[in-house]
Design a protein around this motif. Structure first.
Motif: not given
Ligand code: SAM
Length: 334
Positions: A25-26, A32-34, A38-39, A74-77
Motif C-alpha cells: 500500500r502507498c 511512474y508507479c501506479m 491505486g491498485l 509500498g510505503e513502509p511507514l
C-alpha cells in the motif's frame, strides 16, 4: 568463527543486500508507479505477519550471509509494526545494517522512534520542490509533509539522509539543478534514478525516459561534475560525481541506459513472502507457503538459496523481447 552458506548465483554474484517490502500500500500515487485509483492491495492474510517477516530476516542474516536489510514497500511507514521489525533486525547477531526507503510522509512522527529502534539510515523520495508539481506527479498534496519528514530524519541523526529523485519529461525534469542545490544546502545526498518500466499501468516508454546523460546535461550548467573514483563504487547502483570539486557528491542511477547487473548484490522479499532475485524477475519463490507449512530454518534457507541460484545475468530491459514483470514496483518493493 562463524561459517555461512551464502546466496550465490551462477554468475559469481553473492546477494548480501536484502530488500523487504512490508506493505504494497502507498499513500501517494506517483504516476511512474501506479494509476490514480491505486491498485488491488494484497488482502491482510496474504501479508507476512511481523513475526514471519522477522523470522525470514533472521534466516537471511544468520544463515545466508545477508549484511544489509532495507525495509521498503509500498510505503513502509504505513506498516504499524515497522519500529518492531527494525528492533528485531537490530537484535540479530551479527547485526545487519538497517535502512528504509520511504516517501517521508509520517517521518516527522516516526524518525525518532525508528532511530531508537535501531534504524541506521534512510532514503527519502523527493521528485520536486513545487507543491503544484508534487500534486500532479504524486496526485496528493503532501510536499510539506515530505519536507518535514526530511528535517526530522536529520534531527534524529539518521544521517547522511539520502534523497531519491525520478525525473519525468515535461513534468519535473527542469528541476534537476534546483533539487541538487536544495539537498546540498541541507547536507542531504541526492541520487537521480532513471525511470524504469515498473509502473502498474505499463505506461513507461523508452523515448520518454529522462536518461542519465540528460540528467548530467541538466546539472552541468549549474555545477561542475567530475566522476568519483570508480573503484569506490563497489556494488552501489549510483555512479557518483563530485560536485564543484567535492567533497559533496551527486549520484545517478542509470538502471536502464547504464545497467549495473554484473555487480548486483540484491535480493528481494515481497510483502506476501515471495523471494525475487531481481526487480524484473519473471519467477518468484514462495517462502510464505513453506513458512506456514512449518518449514525449518534450514528448509527456508535452502529454498532461498535455490531462488538466488537461478538469477539471470541481467535485468533484460534492453533485450528485444523484454516483458515488464507482472508485479508492479509497489508490490515488489523498490
Ligand atoms: N514508498 C517508498 C518511497 O516512495 O520511497 C518506497 C517504495 S518506492 C517503490 C521506492 C523507490 O522507487 C522510490 O524512490 C521511487 O521513486 C522509486 N520508483 C518507483 N517507481 C519507479 C520507476 N518506475 N522507476 C524508477 N524508480 C521508481
Amino acid at each position: 568463527m562463524r561459517w555461512y552458506v551464502v546466496l550465490a548465483d551462477a554468475f559469481g554474484r553473492i546477494a548480501t543486500d536484502l530488500r523487504v517490502s512490508v506493505t504494497d500500500r502507498c499513500n501517494l500515487r506517483c504516476s511512474y508507479c501506479m494509476p490514480p485509483e491505486g491498485l488491488d492491495w494484497l488482502p491482510g492474510p496474504a501479508l507476512l505477519t511481523d513475526d514471519e517477516v522477522s523470522r525470514l530476516v533472521s534466516v537471511a542474516v544468520q544463515r545466508l550471509g545477508v549484511t544489509e536489510v532495507r525495509f521498503t514497500g509500498g510505503e513502509p511507514l504505513l506498516r504499524r509494526g515497522l519500529p518492531g521489525l527494525v528492533a528485531a533486525a537490530a537484535a540479530l547477531d551479527p547485526r545487519p545494517e538497517i535502512s528504509i526507503t520511504t516517501n517521508g510522509i509520517g517521518l516527522a512522527r516516526l524518525a525518532g522512534p525508528l532511530a531508537a529502534a535501531g534504524l541506521d539510515r534512510l532514503n527519502v523520495s523527493l521528485d520536486t520542490l513545487s507543491p503544484q508539481t508534487f500534486k500532479e506527479l504524486a496526485r496528493r498534496d503532501r510536499l510539506s509533509d515530505v519536507l518535514a519528514g526530511l528535517a526530522a530524519a536529520s534531527e534524529a541523526g539518521l544521517t547522511p539522509v539520502k534523497v531519491n529523485a525520478v525525473l519525468m519529461r515535461g513534468i519535473n525534469d527542469h528541476e534537476a539543478a534546483g533539487l541538487l542545490r536544495f539537498c546540498l544546502d541541507r547536507g542531504y545526498q541526492l541520487r537521480f534514478i532513471e525511470q524504469m518500466p515498473l509502473d502498474a499501468q505499463h505506461g513507461w516508454r523508452r523515448a520518454n525516459m529522462v536518461t542519465a546523460d540528460e540528467i548530467l546535461a541538466r546539472l552541468s550548467p549549474a555545477f561542475s561534475l567530475t566522476p568519483d573514483d570508480p573503484g569506490a563504487r563497489g556494488s552501489a547502483p549510483a555512479e557518483a560525481f563530485l560536485v564543484d570539486g567535492g567533497p559533496d557528491r551527486v549520484g545517478v542511477i542509470g538502471s536502464v541506459t547504464r545497467p549495473f547487473c554484473g555487480t548486483c548484490d540484491r535480493v528481494r522479499l515481497t510483502a506476501d513472502g515471495q523471494v525475487r532475485n531481481c526487480l524484473f524477475a519473471a519467477d518468484e519463490t514462495d517462502l510464505r507457503a513453506l513458512l506456514r507449512a512449518g518449514a525449518t530454518d534450514d528448509q527456508l534457507a535452502a529454498a532461498w538459496r535455490g531462488a538466488v541460484a537461478g538469477k539471470l545475468p541481467g535485468h533484460g530491459i534492453n533485450d528485444p523481447g523484454f516483458l515488464q514483470p507482472g508485479r508492479p514496483m509497489s508490490a515488489i518493493g523498490g
